[in-house]
Design a protein around this motif. Structure first.
Motif, short mmCIF file in Angstrom:
data_model
loop_
_atom_site.label_atom_id
_atom_site.label_comp_id
_atom_site.label_asym_id
_atom_site.label_seq_id
_atom_site.Cartn_x
_atom_site.Cartn_y
_atom_site.Cartn_z
N LYS A 30 -8.38 -21.04 -39.56
CA LYS A 30 -7.28 -21.59 -40.36
C LYS A 30 -5.91 -21.14 -39.85
O LYS A 30 -5.79 -20.13 -39.16
N GLY A 31 -4.88 -21.91 -40.21
CA GLY A 31 -3.53 -21.68 -39.70
C GLY A 31 -2.90 -20.38 -40.16
O GLY A 31 -2.42 -19.59 -39.36
N THR A 32 -2.88 -20.14 -41.48
CA THR A 32 -2.28 -18.91 -42.02
C THR A 32 -3.42 -18.02 -42.51
O THR A 32 -4.16 -18.41 -43.40
N SER A 33 -3.58 -16.84 -41.93
CA SER A 33 -4.67 -15.97 -42.36
C SER A 33 -4.42 -15.50 -43.79
O SER A 33 -3.27 -15.43 -44.24
N SER A 34 -5.51 -15.20 -44.50
CA SER A 34 -5.38 -14.73 -45.89
C SER A 34 -4.52 -13.48 -45.96
O SER A 34 -3.67 -13.33 -46.84
N THR A 35 -4.74 -12.57 -45.01
CA THR A 35 -4.04 -11.28 -45.04
C THR A 35 -2.52 -11.46 -44.99
O THR A 35 -1.79 -10.88 -45.79
N SER A 36 -2.03 -12.26 -44.04
CA SER A 36 -0.57 -12.45 -43.94
C SER A 36 -0.08 -13.36 -45.06
O SER A 36 1.00 -13.14 -45.61
N GLY A 37 -0.87 -14.38 -45.41
CA GLY A 37 -0.46 -15.32 -46.45
C GLY A 37 -0.23 -14.66 -47.79
O GLY A 37 0.79 -14.87 -48.45
N MET A 38 -1.20 -13.81 -48.20
CA MET A 38 -1.07 -13.24 -49.54
C MET A 38 0.10 -12.27 -49.64
O MET A 38 0.74 -12.18 -50.69
#
Length: 412
Positions: free
Chosen positions: A209-217
């Motif tokens: 996926k484009g935006t990883s969960s870690t950076s997104g959250m």
């Protein structure tokens, strides 16, 4: 000399109340509690073999046959270190005759039977399998150590991994303590409480996926005003209400809350600066189809029969009861045809035959078929039909992923 080795498998879990945002990024402490359904390991699982040996020169991990770097201070290193520490405190410090396994280096091989990082929670099952395998190796199993205690360590690998240490319906309590000692997983209800709960995973994209969960959250935590309302008001009320719905086997309420919380989660993603879009046009079409299906079902006085939920990606998970799942798969096929021979009818909904699944496509009478466009084959790349499952399993020695020398049996 003795062989110190253990193999475990652990399940995927899909949250119905979403975890999004950390109050401590190192310890992985969440800004809100969450709740998930554990899925059947017969279909989706991570398997891990761990071996401790005095001849090993460094801790080494292979994922799907490829060596994965264990970075100092990283998540893998943290989980391995914390498990060794727990072994020393709980076993070795109390029993002088116990082998000093905590002092040995470990070789670990892990394998996922589904695409990694494709929006299916591979990190959750992966870290749960890692911790479960080390727990068996180190004799840190009930009644000596509870899954909730192990969940404190799995959480530091991947937040949602703590929920994969139980089967059935699982809550991750956010906790309030700074050291994270009360941020752990608890069982809301076992698999046996509501075995009729099924899930249809619609694989919309099988690429990273484009935006990883870690950076997104963390961007959401820093910039979204809506997140504060979600944390303070929305989630606590939903956690209580959905736990009650599960205990009462009340699917209508379970479905309403599940869909509302998925919508709320994607709303805070949109409210992030810059905005994060995890769903695509195919994802939104699936929502339209399920909304119309429920409208028809409510009109007939049968309540909600399907619940969509989306994690940080475009894949849909549709929860439904066993009695309705066939009709739902038929409806999905009418809008999202599949490549012939791809669907594995593991639960025998269509008699288990591997013929062209599309012959079963069917729209229920009274359904407004204009709610969504009919897509080409490949818009939904695959359908996985599964159901609620059990927690981590201890596997037999012949299922080990390491060979006699302590290296993976198969390398990438």
């Amino acid at each position: 000399m003795a062989l110190y080795q253990a193999t475990a498998s652990a399940p995927v879990n899909i949250a119905v109340i979403k975890y999004w945002g950390k109050r401590d990024t190192k310890l992985i402490l969440p800004t809100n509690s969450s709740l998930s359904v554990t899925l059947d390991q017969d279909h989706l699982r991570s398997t891990t073999t761990s071996r401790a040996d005095p001849s090993f020169t460094k801790d080494t991990l292979w994922l799907n046959g490829k060596e994965d770097e264990i970075k100092a201070g990283g998540r893998l290193e943290t989980c391995i270190r914390e498990m060794k520490k727990l072994r020393k405190e709980v076993i070795e410090d109390k029993d002088a005759s116990a082998p000093k396994l905590s002092q040995y280096k470990v070789h670990i091989a892990s394998y996922n039977n589904f695409p990694t990082a494709a929006g299916l929670a591979s990190s959750a099952s992966g870290f749960a399998a890692l911790v479960s395998s080390l727990a068996q190796l180190y004799s840190l199993v009930p009644p000596v150590v509870s899954p909730s205690t192990l969940s404190l360590i799995a959480r530091q690998g991947s937040g949602s991994a703590c929920r994969s240490l139980y089967g059935g319906f699982v809550a991750w309590e956010q906790g309030v303590l700074a050291d994270g000692s009360d941020s752990l997983a608890i069982e809301v209800a076992p698999q046996s409480h509501w075995p009729e709960m099924h899930a249809l995973i619609c694989v919309v994209s099988d690429t990273k996926k484009g935006t990883s969960s870690t950076s997104g959250m963390q961007r959401t935590v820093e910039t979204s005003t809506l997140l504060q309302h979600r944390i303070k008001d929305v989630v606590p009320a939903r956690m209580a209400a959905i736990s009650t719905a599960i205990k009462n086997r009340d699917f209508d309420t379970f479905a309403r809350i599940t869909m509302a919380d998925s919508n709320s989660f994607h709303s805070v993603c949109l409210d992030t600066e810059p905005p994060i879009f995890y769903m695509n046009d195919v994802s939104r079409s699936i929502i339209s189809v399920i909304v119309e299906y429920n409208r028809l079902s409510v009109e007939k006085g049968e309540g909600y029969k399907a619940a969509y939920t989306y994690d940080a990606g475009p894949n849909a998970v549709i929860y439904a009861l066993e009695k309705d799942i066939k009709e739902i798969i038929q409806l999905v096929l009418a809008y999202f045809p599949q490549t012939a021979g791809e669907f594995k009818d593991v639960l025998g909904v269509f008699g288990g035959a591997a013929q062209d699944i599309n012959v079963h496509a069917k729209i229920p009478q009274g359904f407004n078929d204009k709610v969504a466009n009919k897509w080409e084959v490949g818009a939904v790349k695959g359908l996985i039909h599964t159901k609620v499952g059990d927690g981590p399993r201890r596997l037999a020695p012949e299922e080990a992923l390491l060979n006699a020398e302590g290296f993976p049996k198969t390398l990438a």
